[in-house]
Structures are given as C-alpha cells and as structure tokens.
Design an enzyme around this catalytic site. Structure first.
Site, PDB file in Angstrom:
ATOM      1  N   SER A   1      37.736  39.747  44.400  1.00 19.81           N
ATOM      2  CA  SER A   1      37.582  40.883  43.907  1.00 19.81           C
ATOM      3  C   SER A   1      38.739  41.330  44.530  1.00 19.81           C
ATOM      4  O   SER A   1      38.962  41.180  46.069  1.00 19.81           O
ATOM      5  CB  SER A   1      36.412  41.265  44.217  1.00 19.81           C
ATOM      6  OG  SER A   1      36.234  42.664  44.396  1.00 19.81           O
TER       7      SER A   1
ATOM      8  N   HIS B   1      38.782  39.423  39.681  1.00 19.90           N
ATOM      9  CA  HIS B   1      38.073  40.893  39.482  1.00 19.90           C
ATOM     10  C   HIS B   1      38.552  42.000  40.296  1.00 19.90           C
ATOM     11  O   HIS B   1      39.046  41.977  41.376  1.00 19.90           O
ATOM     12  CB  HIS B   1      36.955  40.813  40.345  1.00 19.90           C
ATOM     13  CG  HIS B   1      35.246  41.540  39.844  1.00 19.90           C
ATOM     14  ND1 HIS B   1      34.299  40.821  39.551  1.00 19.90           N
ATOM     15  CD2 HIS B   1      34.924  42.061  40.829  1.00 19.90           C
ATOM     16  CE1 HIS B   1      33.386  41.820  39.157  1.00 19.90           C
ATOM     17  NE2 HIS B   1      34.181  42.800  40.097  1.00 19.90           N
TER      18      HIS B   1
ATOM     19  N   ASP C   1      37.859  46.188  40.856  1.00 19.44           N
ATOM     20  CA  ASP C   1      36.604  46.996  40.892  1.00 19.44           C
ATOM     21  C   ASP C   1      37.467  48.111  41.081  1.00 19.44           C
ATOM     22  O   ASP C   1      37.822  48.895  41.540  1.00 19.44           O
ATOM     23  CB  ASP C   1      36.119  47.296  42.587  1.00 19.44           C
ATOM     24  CG  ASP C   1      35.164  45.796  42.529  1.00 19.44           C
ATOM     25  OD1 ASP C   1      34.237  45.305  41.550  1.00 19.44           O
ATOM     26  OD2 ASP C   1      35.325  44.779  43.299  1.00 19.44           O
TER      27      ASP C   1
ATOM     28  N   MET D   1      36.148  52.498  40.722  1.00 16.59           N
ATOM     29  CA  MET D   1      34.946  53.508  41.521  1.00 16.59           C
ATOM     30  C   MET D   1      35.274  54.620  40.655  1.00 16.59           C
ATOM     31  O   MET D   1      36.697  54.900  41.942  1.00 16.59           O
ATOM     32  CB  MET D   1      34.874  53.098  42.411  1.00 16.59           C
ATOM     33  CG  MET D   1      33.755  51.630  42.804  1.00 16.59           C
ATOM     34  SD  MET D   1      33.746  51.140  44.368  1.00 16.59           S
ATOM     35  CE  MET D   1      33.928  49.243  44.736  1.00 16.59           C
TER      36      MET D   1
ATOM     37  N   HIS E   1      35.083  45.328  36.149  1.00 18.77           N
ATOM     38  CA  HIS E   1      34.119  45.859  36.771  1.00 18.77           C
ATOM     39  C   HIS E   1      33.783  47.064  36.876  1.00 18.77           C
ATOM     40  O   HIS E   1      34.313  47.851  37.589  1.00 18.77           O
ATOM     41  CB  HIS E   1      33.504  45.413  37.783  1.00 18.77           C
ATOM     42  CG  HIS E   1      31.880  45.552  38.202  1.00 18.77           C
ATOM     43  ND1 HIS E   1      31.675  45.408  39.359  1.00 18.77           N
ATOM     44  CD2 HIS E   1      31.321  46.314  38.106  1.00 18.77           C
ATOM     45  CE1 HIS E   1      30.446  45.715  40.041  1.00 18.77           C
ATOM     46  NE2 HIS E   1      29.810  46.487  38.523  1.00 18.77           N
TER      47      HIS E   1
ATOM     48  N   MET F   1      32.703  50.826  37.660  1.00 16.45           N
ATOM     49  CA  MET F   1      31.388  51.505  38.423  1.00 16.45           C
ATOM     50  C   MET F   1      31.625  53.563  38.073  1.00 16.45           C
ATOM     51  O   MET F   1      31.861  53.561  39.670  1.00 16.45           O
ATOM     52  CB  MET F   1      31.017  50.982  39.736  1.00 16.45           C
ATOM     53  CG  MET F   1      30.933  49.267  40.131  1.00 16.45           C
ATOM     54  SD  MET F   1      31.497  49.088  41.389  1.00 16.45           S
ATOM     55  CE  MET F   1      32.971  48.078  40.830  1.00 16.45           C
TER      56      MET F   1
ATOM     57  N   MET G   1      24.295  42.073  39.832  1.00 15.10           N
ATOM     58  CA  MET G   1      24.431  42.983  41.105  1.00 15.10           C
ATOM     59  C   MET G   1      23.678  42.514  42.506  1.00 15.10           C
ATOM     60  O   MET G   1      22.765  42.449  42.426  1.00 15.10           O
ATOM     61  CB  MET G   1      25.202  44.438  41.309  1.00 15.10           C
ATOM     62  CG  MET G   1      26.138  45.033  40.515  1.00 15.10           C
ATOM     63  SD  MET G   1      27.784  45.086  41.151  1.00 15.10           S
ATOM     64  CE  MET G   1      27.988  44.404  42.612  1.00 15.10           C
TER      65      MET G   1
ATOM     66  N   ASP H   1      28.071  39.424  42.146  1.00 13.44           N
ATOM     67  CA  ASP H   1      29.331  40.210  42.183  1.00 13.44           C
ATOM     68  C   ASP H   1      27.819  40.768  43.501  1.00 13.44           C
ATOM     69  O   ASP H   1      26.943  41.402  44.076  1.00 13.44           O
ATOM     70  CB  ASP H   1      29.326  41.389  41.521  1.00 13.44           C
ATOM     71  CG  ASP H   1      30.326  41.999  42.383  1.00 13.44           C
ATOM     72  OD1 ASP H   1      30.850  42.469  44.032  1.00 13.44           O
ATOM     73  OD2 ASP H   1      30.799  42.908  41.658  1.00 13.44           O
TER      74      ASP H   1
HETATM   75  C1  DX5 Z   1      31.039  46.086  45.412  1.00  9.64           C
HETATM   76  C2  DX5 Z   1      31.802  44.946  44.496  1.00  9.64           C
HETATM   77  C3  DX5 Z   1      32.570  44.058  44.794  1.00  9.64           C
HETATM   78  C4  DX5 Z   1      32.982  43.501  46.195  1.00  9.64           C
HETATM   79  C5  DX5 Z   1      32.351  42.873  46.525  1.00  9.64           C
HETATM   80  O1  DX5 Z   1      30.440  47.386  45.067  1.00  9.64           O
HETATM   81  O2  DX5 Z   1      31.189  45.151  42.870  1.00  9.64           O
HETATM   82  O3  DX5 Z   1      33.151  43.513  43.118  1.00  9.64           O
HETATM   83  O4  DX5 Z   1      33.903  43.240  46.105  1.00  9.64           O
HETATM   84  O5  DX5 Z   1      33.165  42.641  47.826  1.00  9.64           O
HETATM   85  P1  DX5 Z   1      31.783  41.209  48.254  1.00  9.64           P
HETATM   86  O6  DX5 Z   1      32.499  39.753  48.322  1.00  9.64           O
HETATM   87  O7  DX5 Z   1      32.918  41.005  50.114  1.00  9.64           O
HETATM   88  O8  DX5 Z   1      30.756  41.394  48.655  1.00  9.64           O
HETATM   89 ZN    ZN Z   2      32.508  44.021  41.076  1.00 10.41          ZN
END
Ligand code: DX5
Ligand code: ZN
Length: 228
Positions: A8, A33, A35, A37, A66, A68, A137, A175
């Site tokens: 990620s 990956h 993220d 947000m 992903h 969010m 998650m 994740d």
């Molecule tokens: C958290 C994200 C993850 C994050 C994971 O909300 O969806 O993808 O990057 O990071 P680590 O591996 O540090 O928990």
């Molecule tokens: Zn993620």
C-alpha cells in the site's frame, strides 16, 4: 491461486511514489494497493483519480484501488478510466451494493467489497456470488501503521466459507496491520491477497521487505499449494 502481495503506497513517500513502486515491484509485488480517502467516510484525506492516472504510467503490475469514500458510485468510472484494474467499495456506504458491483464490472475492472471490523460477514450473504474479491479490514480504515485486530483471522475463515457456499472462488484480501509475523496465520485462514503499508515502506529497504513478506505469506499456504 497462490498469494498476491499488494504493498500500500499510503505509507510511502508521496514525493517519490514512482521510486517506491519500483522498489516494491523489484521485491515481487503482485499488485499495488491505492488507498483513496475522502475525510468523510474515514477521518483522513489522501489521493484521487489524477494520482492513479499518473502512477498507472509507471507501474508494471495491476492497481488495486480501495475506495474509502461515502459516495463511490459517483467516482468509479473516473477510477476505472484512470487505470484501476481492481476497485473495492465498502458495504457500509452502499444501499444498492449489487448495482455498484455490477457497474464496476461493466467498466472492465474487478469488483471487490470491503467489510469494516465491526461489519458482520452476513452483510455479504446476498452478494457473495457476484463479487470478484472480498476485502476484510483488519484495522479500522483511515490510517496506516495500526495494530492488527486478532478477530480478523477467524473473519477471513468465515468469508472464505461464505464464498465457497456461494460457489465463488473469489479471493479474500486482508488489509491492516499485516507484517511478517502475522501474515502466515491470515494466509492459513484463507487470505490470498495481502495488503501491507508500513511493513513495506516504513523500513529502509522496501524491496527486501516485500520479498520477506511474500516468503512469510507463502509459508502459510497449505504445503501442497506452495509453488515450486
Ligand atoms: C488503512 C488502509 C490500508 C493501510 C494499511 O485504512 O486501507 O491499506 O495502508 O497500512 P498498514 O499495513 O500500515 O496497516
Ligand atoms: Zn487499503
């Protein structure tokens, strides 16, 4: 399917994303990956489709995006067009999840659905036959570097069993808080796509960290399935 490693970029240096991605790929990353947000569904704000479009030009492996965000329906076409090969959406924000999953597929991307730690596996019952993957998650989404929630391991087993009952070989992705110490256990439980942010990018050598995570993940496979 063997195990796919999906570093990620949330934990990478955003000023040098291309270098971070290249290092992870040299270490054997199977996916990258991303993220996304929005500061509404989760407290944090990260990146949008223009960044996906830019990294698409340099990445060799597929992009696993992903979302969010509170209103993914408004943005899935933009992310697909930007180059997302996989798009996952949270069940918590979608009253018409079936429509959204099929909209993602119609755009030519793989459709994933995501469960927050407090969301029951039963939320997937009616959609289990339609999804391309399910993301469990193992932290509350919003930030990298959080601690793995132990209950997630049995949740992976439950999701795997639900997909099997639906006759769907779709992969289970995990994740949050994954590292070389716990990855073997989640793979044994049935996870086949492994997301890791801080375990890959917070150390000095993301290439080596990716390689070590992959080796630890493969060690969790039932021995017959380990590739030779
Ligand atoms: C958290 C994200 C993850 C994050 C994971 O909300 O969806 O993808 O990057 O990071 P680590 O591996 O540090 O928990
Ligand atoms: Zn993620």
């Amino acid at each position: 399917m063997s195990v796919l490693i999906a570093p990620s970029i949330l934990s990478a240096d955003f000023a040098a994303l291309g270098d971070a991605i290249a290092a992870a790929e040299r270490g054997g990353a199977d996916l990258i990956h991303v993220d996304v947000m929005d500061g509404h569904f989760v407290p944090n704000i990260t990146i949008g489709a223009p960044v996906v479009k830019s990294i698409r030009r340099v990445v060799k492996v597929p992009l696993d995006v992903h979302l969010m965000i509170t209103d993914p329906d408004k943005y899935i076409d933009e992310f697909a067009e930007a180059g997302a090969a996989m798009i996952s959406v949270h069940v918590e924000v979608l009253p018409h999840l079936h429509r959204t999953v099929h909209a993602i597929k119609a755009l030519g991307a793989k459709a994933g659905v995501v469960l927050n730690p407090s969301t029951p596996v039963a939320a997937l019952t009616e959609i289990a036959g339609d999804v391309d993957y399910v993301l469990v998650m193992s932290v509350n989404p919003g930030f990298g570097g959080q601690t793995f929630i132990p209950r997630s391991e049995s949740k992976v087993r439950e999701v795997r069993a639900l997909l099997d009952r639906a006759g769907n070989s779709a992969a289970v992705e995990i994740d949050g808080g994954i590292d070389t110490k716990n990855v073997g256990r989640v793979v044994s439980a049935g996870a086949r796509i492994i997301v890791a942010g801080s375990a890959v990018f917070h150390g000095p050598d993301p290439e080596r960290a990716t390689r070590e995570l992959k080796a630890a993940a493969l060690a969790g496979l039932p021995s017959a399935a380990v590739p030779r």
